[in-house]
Design an enzyme around this catalytic site. Structure first.
Site, short mmCIF file in Angstrom:
data_model
loop_
_atom_site.label_atom_id
_atom_site.label_comp_id
_atom_site.label_asym_id
_atom_site.label_seq_id
_atom_site.Cartn_x
_atom_site.Cartn_y
_atom_site.Cartn_z
N GLY A 2 -1.08 -4.61 -7.90
CA GLY A 2 0.05 -3.67 -7.76
C GLY A 2 0.26 -2.92 -9.05
O GLY A 2 -0.57 -2.09 -9.45
N ARG A 3 1.34 -3.26 -9.75
CA ARG A 3 1.71 -2.53 -10.98
C ARG A 3 0.65 -2.61 -12.06
O ARG A 3 0.55 -1.73 -12.91
CB ARG A 3 3.04 -3.07 -11.50
N PRO A 40 -0.62 -0.27 -1.89
CA PRO A 40 0.10 0.99 -1.74
C PRO A 40 1.32 0.98 -2.65
O PRO A 40 2.02 -0.04 -2.72
CB PRO A 40 0.53 0.98 -0.26
N CYS A 54 8.76 -3.77 2.36
CA CYS A 54 9.60 -2.83 1.61
C CYS A 54 11.05 -3.34 1.55
O CYS A 54 11.65 -3.67 2.58
CB CYS A 54 9.54 -1.45 2.26
N LYS A 73 1.12 -6.16 5.45
CA LYS A 73 1.47 -6.58 4.08
C LYS A 73 2.93 -7.01 4.10
O LYS A 73 3.79 -6.24 4.54
CB LYS A 73 1.25 -5.43 3.11
C1 LIG Z 1 7.12 1.83 -7.60
C2 LIG Z 1 6.63 0.89 -6.52
C3 LIG Z 1 6.31 1.42 -5.27
C4 LIG Z 1 5.85 0.56 -4.26
N1 LIG Z 1 5.53 1.10 -3.04
C5 LIG Z 1 5.02 0.29 -2.06
C6 LIG Z 1 4.59 0.82 -0.81
O1 LIG Z 1 4.64 2.03 -0.55
N2 LIG Z 1 4.12 -0.06 0.12
C7 LIG Z 1 4.03 -1.41 -0.13
O2 LIG Z 1 3.58 -2.17 0.73
N3 LIG Z 1 4.40 -1.94 -1.31
C8 LIG Z 1 4.88 -1.12 -2.29
N4 LIG Z 1 5.21 -1.64 -3.49
C9 LIG Z 1 4.95 -3.09 -3.76
C10 LIG Z 1 3.59 -3.27 -4.42
O3 LIG Z 1 2.55 -2.81 -3.60
C11 LIG Z 1 3.32 -4.76 -4.76
O4 LIG Z 1 3.41 -5.50 -3.57
C12 LIG Z 1 4.34 -5.29 -5.76
O5 LIG Z 1 4.48 -4.41 -6.85
C13 LIG Z 1 3.92 -6.68 -6.26
O6 LIG Z 1 2.69 -6.64 -6.91
P1 LIG Z 1 2.56 -6.60 -8.52
O7 LIG Z 1 3.41 -7.75 -9.06
O8 LIG Z 1 1.10 -6.80 -8.78
O9 LIG Z 1 3.08 -5.28 -8.96
C14 LIG Z 1 5.70 -0.83 -4.51
C15 LIG Z 1 6.02 -1.34 -5.77
C16 LIG Z 1 6.49 -0.51 -6.77
C17 LIG Z 1 6.82 -1.09 -8.11
#
Ligand SMILES: Cc1cc2nc3c(=O)[nH]c(=O)nc-3n(C[C@H](O)[C@H](O)[C@H](O)COP(=O)(O)O)c2cc1C
Length: 332
Positions: free
Chosen positions: A227-228, A17, A101, A141
């Site tokens: 994620g990203r 998410p 969060c 999560k």
């Molecule tokens: C812009 C943005 C919004 C995010 N919104 C949520 C969210 O709504 N719920 C959540 O559990 N994590 C949220 N995250 C965290 C991501 O889901 C993920 O856990 C985090 O980016 C690490 O993974 P990555 O290194 O692959 O990006 C968000 C991250 C970003 C950058």
């Protein structure tokens, strides 16, 4: 395959998410390129129980947008239970509870990553939600800790999740205090995996198939949550899936492929959000697809001024010609 109560995931790769990012248009594009399971962005349990209109819009979906998980954020066990029942009645396939969060607005009252330091409240939330849910899997999560980098907070919460009847957990290998700095700690994910029997999804810093393979082998986790890495890269899910299935075929999208996917994403944003909001959102989204090319900075500046879908589509179609200046002629 990862069995989660009433839902069986065919691949190990799911999309996380992401607030402001994983909206309906994003998910529809990603699914066309092979993403199997996605989440909506988190929604506040309080706001959902109050039937807040903006919150209900965040939960917008279609029949083809399945399987789909919703995520709740909040700190009051009763409200979380009430909101969970609403989510199940709305027909989502899975409910995730947010313990990651980092945003002060969420953590100040005790929600998101603040719950990592309040295991008793976390357990009450798990139990209250499980009591209200009739059918779908419930997951949590979390970050690996609030400020404690050892991963012990995540281990404790994951054990409570398992004991309360949750179907899986995801661990993002960073603390709340870290934000997004430093590398994600996949060893901490391994510690959680060793501590519970329910499936564990590893999360943090997976941007290509090699990262996913290393995360799986380092942590022993059951699945990978992107994620990203999924932003502007709907090919990622398939390329990881292919690599994990032993295929050496490397899915490397060309600039033309990226422009095509960006135009499709733009069309869907306009269709689902209307032209004004869709174009505003696309000022950010367009850059996800067309980064790392000469002319990207000019492209960003230019699309930040655009107001119509037609102008936005033209800027994408003409990339990078209109942004890299005139071709240099023969030297005199
Ligand atoms: C812009 C943005 C919004 C995010 N919104 C949520 C969210 O709504 N719920 C959540 O559990 N994590 C949220 N995250 C965290 C991501 O889901 C993920 O856990 C985090 O980016 C690490 O993974 P990555 O290194 O692959 O990006 C968000 C991250 C970003 C950058």
């Amino acid at each position: 395959m990862i069995p989660l109560k009433t839902l069986t995931l065919k691949t190990k790769i799911i999309q996380s998410p992401m607030a402001g990012c994983t909206d309906l248009a994003f998910r529809l594009v990603a699914r066309r390129y092979g993403m199997e399971f996605a989440f909506l962005e988190m929604v506040s349990a309080d706001a959902l129980v109050r039937q807040n209109q903006k919150t209900l819009l965040l939960l917008k979906s279609t029949e083809s947008d399945r399987p789909l998980g919703a995520q709740l954020v909040g700190c009051n066990p009763e409200t979380m239970g009430e909101a969970a029942a609403i989510i199940e009645d709305m027909g989502f396939d899975l409910l995730d509870l947010n313990l990651g969060c980092p945003v002060p607005k969420v953590t100040a009252p005790g929600g998101g990553s603040a719950l990592l330091r309040e295991p008793q409240t976390a357990q009450k939330i798990f139990e209250s939600v499980i009591k209200k849910i009739k059918r779908i899997p419930v997951t949590a999560k979390m970050r690996k800790g609030f400020s404690d980098a050892s991963g012990q907070e995540a281990v404790q919460i994951a054990r409570l999740a398992e004991k309360s009847g949750l179907s899986a957990v995801t661990v993002h290998g960073r603390t709340r205090v870290q934000g997004y700095s430093g590398a994600a700690d996949w060893e901490a994910i391994a510690r959680v995996k060793e501590a519970v029997r329910i499936p564990v999804f590893g999360n943090g810093d997976v941007f290509n198939a090699e990262d996913a393979q290393r995360l799986l082998s380092t942590s022993g986790c059951d699945g990978v949550m992107i994620g990203r890495g999924g932003l502007g890269n709907p090919w990622l899910y398939q390329s990881i899936h292919a690599a994990l299935s032993g295929s050496t075929a490397f899915l490397q999208p060309s600039l033309e492929d990226k422009k095509k996917a960006a135009l499709e994403h733009l069309r869907l944003e306009i269709e689902t959000e209307g032209e004004r909001i869709g174009v505003l959102k696309f000022r950010r989204i367009g850059c996800w697809y067309l980064k790392d090319y000469p002319g990207t900075a000019q492209f960003r500046n230019r699309i930040n001024t655009l107001e119509t879908a037609q102008e936005m589509a033209e800027a994408i179609e003409n990339f990078p010609l209109s942004f890299t200046g005139p071709p240099s002629g023969p030297s005199e």
